[in-house]
Design a protein around this motif. Structure first.
Motif, short mmCIF file in Angstrom:
data_model
loop_
_atom_site.label_atom_id
_atom_site.label_comp_id
_atom_site.label_asym_id
_atom_site.label_seq_id
_atom_site.Cartn_x
_atom_site.Cartn_y
_atom_site.Cartn_z
N ASP A 1 0.83 -1.20 0.00
CA ASP A 1 0.00 0.00 0.00
C ASP A 1 0.87 1.25 0.00
OD1 ASP A 1 -2.30 -1.58 0.12
OD2 ASP A 1 -2.29 -1.61 2.31
N ILE B 1 1.20 4.23 -2.91
CA ILE B 1 1.10 5.66 -2.64
C ILE B 1 2.34 6.39 -3.15
CG2 ILE B 1 0.98 7.40 -0.82
CD1 ILE B 1 -0.64 5.30 0.82
N THR C 1 -3.67 14.77 -0.53
CA THR C 1 -4.45 13.58 -0.19
C THR C 1 -3.54 12.36 -0.04
OG1 THR C 1 -6.40 14.41 -1.35
CG2 THR C 1 -6.28 12.03 -0.96
N GLU C 2 -2.61 12.20 -0.98
CA GLU C 2 -1.71 11.05 -0.94
C GLU C 2 -0.76 11.12 0.25
OE1 GLU C 2 -2.01 8.41 -2.70
OE2 GLU C 2 -3.60 9.24 -3.93
N THR D 1 -1.39 12.47 3.11
CA THR D 1 -2.19 12.11 4.29
C THR D 1 -2.35 10.61 4.39
OG1 THR D 1 -3.42 14.21 4.19
CG2 THR D 1 -4.43 12.40 5.42
N ARG D 2 -2.64 9.98 3.24
CA ARG D 2 -2.75 8.52 3.21
C ARG D 2 -1.43 7.88 3.60
NH1 ARG D 2 -3.94 6.27 -2.25
NH2 ARG D 2 -3.86 4.33 -1.06
N ARG D 3 -0.33 8.44 3.10
CA ARG D 3 0.99 7.86 3.39
C ARG D 3 1.31 7.90 4.87
NH1 ARG D 3 6.44 7.75 3.74
NH2 ARG D 3 7.54 6.56 2.11
N ARG E 1 -0.77 7.86 7.29
CA ARG E 1 -1.61 6.88 7.98
C ARG E 1 -1.08 5.46 7.80
NH1 ARG E 1 -5.91 8.22 5.77
NH2 ARG E 1 -6.12 6.57 4.21
N VAL E 2 -0.69 5.13 6.56
CA VAL E 2 -0.18 3.78 6.28
C VAL E 2 1.18 3.57 6.94
CG1 VAL E 2 0.65 2.23 4.46
CG2 VAL E 2 -1.47 3.54 4.14
#
Length: 247
Positions: free
Chosen positions: A13, A17, A166-167, A169-171, A173-174
């Protein structure tokens, strides 16, 4: 290195990203609007240089025209003065009279020549003024086009920046779900291998180098502990086992 299978799967994941972020960075560097703005800027610079040259040329013609007109006025004044002397009958001797008539004729010829110079300068000025007017129109059109291209670029950049935010923020979190040592190892490999540090093993093939693993290699992977971090023998990236690895 050891890592829980779930953590290894999360690396995929994270890699997805990071690949997306790399694509966005590439798009940012290669926006067609960048090339368009640069092309317009180059053309505008050329036209502005030409406008400066025209302004200088027109200024030079102004001085040339004023000088020629001044010369005409001086010759005309002198010719008028000599004509008044001639008409007044003040010149008595035939020799002086002949000399005065000759000088008046010479001044008239000179006045005619200078007037031709004035006309020629005025014609040149008219041509330059016409060229300047056309140049001004082209500049205004290009400046409008450039503003529109800049607006399109700003919109495109804004869209990319929003996607990047957005990416990122996702990164975050992951990445928070993956041990630091595993992320550090992944990052090191990603830097070494063109932005790809981890790849899935799917149907007996490494998704990083797209090469199929040999029967012997697959047998070794089957026997490896689930928490062992594997690497592809071909591309040396982290090889993550998935549900469709074909083992």
């Amino acid at each position: 290195m050891k890592a829980e299978p779930d953590h290894q799967l999360r690396l995929l994941d994270l890699q997805e990203i990071d690949s997306r972020l790399a694509q966005l960075a590439y798009r940012m560097r290669n926006l067609p609007e960048n090339a368009e703005v640069q092309r317009l800027d180059t053309r505008l610079a050329e036209l502005r240089d030409r406008r400066t040259a025209l302004t200088t040329a027109l200024s030079d013609l102004d001085r040339e025209q004023r000088k020629a007109e001044s010369d005409v006025d001086q010759v005309r004044t002198r010719a008028d003065r000599d004509s008044k002397r001639l008409d007044s009958g003040q010149v008595g001797s035939p020799k002086d009279l002949e000399h005065l008539q000759s000088e008046i004729a010479s001044l008239q010829r000179r006045q005619s020549e200078l007037e031709e110079i004035v006309l020629e300068v005025m014609e040149r000025r008219e041509g330059l003024e016409s060229e300047e007017a056309e140049l001004r129109k082209e500049l205004e059109s290009l400046e409008t086009e450039r503003d529109a291209a800049e607006e399109r670029r700003a919109t495109a950049v804004g869209d990319i920046e929003a996607d990047r935010a957005t990416e990122f923020t996702r990164r975050e979190r992951v990445a928070a779900e993956i041990p630091d040592d595993l992320i550090a190892f992944y990052t090191k490999l990603r830097d070494q291998h063109e932005g790809v540090g981890a790849a899935a093993l799917r149907y007996g093939r490494c998704e990083g180098c797209k090469l199929a693993l040999s029967t012997a290699e697959l047998a070794e992977i089957r026997q490896a502990p689930e928490d062992e971090v594997l690497r592809c023998d071909q591309c040396r990236r982290i090889l993550v086992r998935t549900g469709d690895s074909g083992l």
